[in-house]
Motif scaffolding. Structure first.
Motif, short mmCIF file in Angstrom:
data_model
loop_
_atom_site.label_atom_id
_atom_site.label_comp_id
_atom_site.label_asym_id
_atom_site.label_seq_id
_atom_site.Cartn_x
_atom_site.Cartn_y
_atom_site.Cartn_z
N LYS A 109 1.00 -0.81 -0.14
CA LYS A 109 -0.08 0.45 -0.04
C LYS A 109 1.02 1.53 -0.19
O LYS A 109 2.29 0.86 0.57
CB LYS A 109 -0.64 0.07 1.10
N GLU A 111 2.13 4.73 0.74
CA GLU A 111 2.66 5.72 2.05
C GLU A 111 3.15 7.01 1.85
O GLU A 111 3.18 7.28 0.54
CB GLU A 111 3.98 5.00 2.98
N GLU A 145 -9.87 0.79 -4.90
CA GLU A 145 -8.83 0.95 -3.23
C GLU A 145 -8.03 1.37 -3.23
O GLU A 145 -6.92 1.59 -4.14
CB GLU A 145 -8.54 -0.90 -2.77
N GLY A 146 -7.24 1.47 -2.01
CA GLY A 146 -6.23 3.07 -1.49
C GLY A 146 -6.39 3.93 -1.94
O GLY A 146 -5.79 4.52 -1.74
N TRP A 147 -7.35 4.71 -1.76
CA TRP A 147 -7.97 6.01 -1.41
C TRP A 147 -7.51 6.46 -0.03
O TRP A 147 -7.77 8.16 0.19
CB TRP A 147 -9.17 6.60 -1.45
N ASP A 148 -7.18 5.55 0.77
CA ASP A 148 -6.46 6.29 2.02
C ASP A 148 -4.95 7.12 1.30
O ASP A 148 -3.72 7.20 2.16
CB ASP A 148 -6.14 5.32 2.84
N ALA A 149 -4.37 6.56 0.40
CA ALA A 149 -3.14 6.87 0.14
C ALA A 149 -2.99 8.49 0.00
O ALA A 149 -3.89 9.03 -0.06
CB ALA A 149 -2.76 6.32 -1.15
N PRO A 150 -1.59 9.10 0.51
CA PRO A 150 -2.00 10.16 -0.52
C PRO A 150 -1.17 11.19 -1.30
O PRO A 150 -0.69 10.08 -2.35
CB PRO A 150 0.05 10.94 0.84
N LEU A 181 -13.93 11.71 -0.62
CA LEU A 181 -13.59 10.49 -0.97
C LEU A 181 -12.50 10.90 1.01
O LEU A 181 -11.64 9.85 1.33
CB LEU A 181 -12.62 9.77 -1.29
N ARG A 182 -12.58 12.15 1.57
CA ARG A 182 -11.36 12.26 2.34
C ARG A 182 -9.67 12.33 1.88
O ARG A 182 -9.35 11.51 2.52
CB ARG A 182 -12.18 12.16 3.51
N VAL A 183 -9.19 12.34 0.08
CA VAL A 183 -8.61 12.12 0.18
C VAL A 183 -7.53 12.72 0.95
O VAL A 183 -7.78 14.18 0.69
CB VAL A 183 -8.02 12.01 -1.66
N GLN A 184 -5.73 12.84 1.65
CA GLN A 184 -5.41 13.75 1.96
C GLN A 184 -4.91 14.36 -0.02
O GLN A 184 -3.92 13.31 -0.07
CB GLN A 184 -4.35 13.02 2.46
#
Length: 188
Positions: A109, A111, A145-150, A181-184
């Motif tokens: 994933k 980082e 998937e993986g929208w928590d990625a910066p 999606l609240r992506v950083q």
């Protein structure tokens, strides 16, 4: 024998990023699109991971003369897999179709040190808007998937080598979806 095809699910959906002219929309079952990082690249990018119950929309395109060299070079971080029996399309004849995916065990994933490039997201979404309309772009965001990625905002000076010029309307679609999606978003 007819030319083989590839199945594109990211930037290859955007016809401005390649010269493969015989192309059509399609979907592939048994895979899910994901943001991943591999040591072969500095930034994160899209791949597909096995997912028996899922499907991905995309674009199939013919590889004239089965000359895979240029496409294999472009997709050098991936392995090419046979997806012939997993792809659905509206073309009148059966096709041999390949899909590219990072090999299992060679990705992780994303980082902070290997963000997703916003110019890459813009290019991919522009392709989905062109091929599938607003619903297709929304489906891209929902099924990846993986929208928590910066995400690194490189729009002013794109780092992505195949970045395309996107309109204000296309940027707005991306910005709205990333916000939802609240992506950083990291600024350069």
């Amino acid at each position: 024998m007819s030319d083989p095809f590839f199945f594109g699910y990211g930037s290859l959906v955007n016809r401005q990023t390649h010269d493969y002219l015989r192309a059509a929309t399609a979907s592939v079952t048994g895979w899910r699109r994901a943001w991943r990082h591999t040591p072969l690249r500095d930034v994160s990018f899209l791949t597909v991971v096995p997912a028996p119950e899922d499907y991905v929309d995309g674009l199939i395109a013919a590889v004239p003369g089965a000359d895979w060299a240029a496409l294999d070079q472009r997709e050098r971080a991936y392995d090419r897999h046979d997806a012939t029996h997993q792809v659905s399309h509206d073309l009148e004849h059966a096709l041999d179709v390949a899909i590219y995916a990072i090999p299992d065990g060679f990705h992780r994933k994303p980082e902070a040190d290997n963000p997703v490039l916003l110019s890459y997201v813009d290019t991919v979404v522009q392709g989905f808007l062109t091929e599938f309309g607003p619903e297709g772009a929304a489906h891209f965001f929902e099924t990846t998937e993986g929208w928590d990625a910066p995400v690194l905002d490189d729009r002013a000076t794109p780092i992505y080598p195949r970045a395309t010029k996107v309109s204000a309307e296309e940027r707005a679609v991306v910005d709205e979806a990333l916000g939802r999606l609240r992506v950083q978003i990291k600024r350069e």
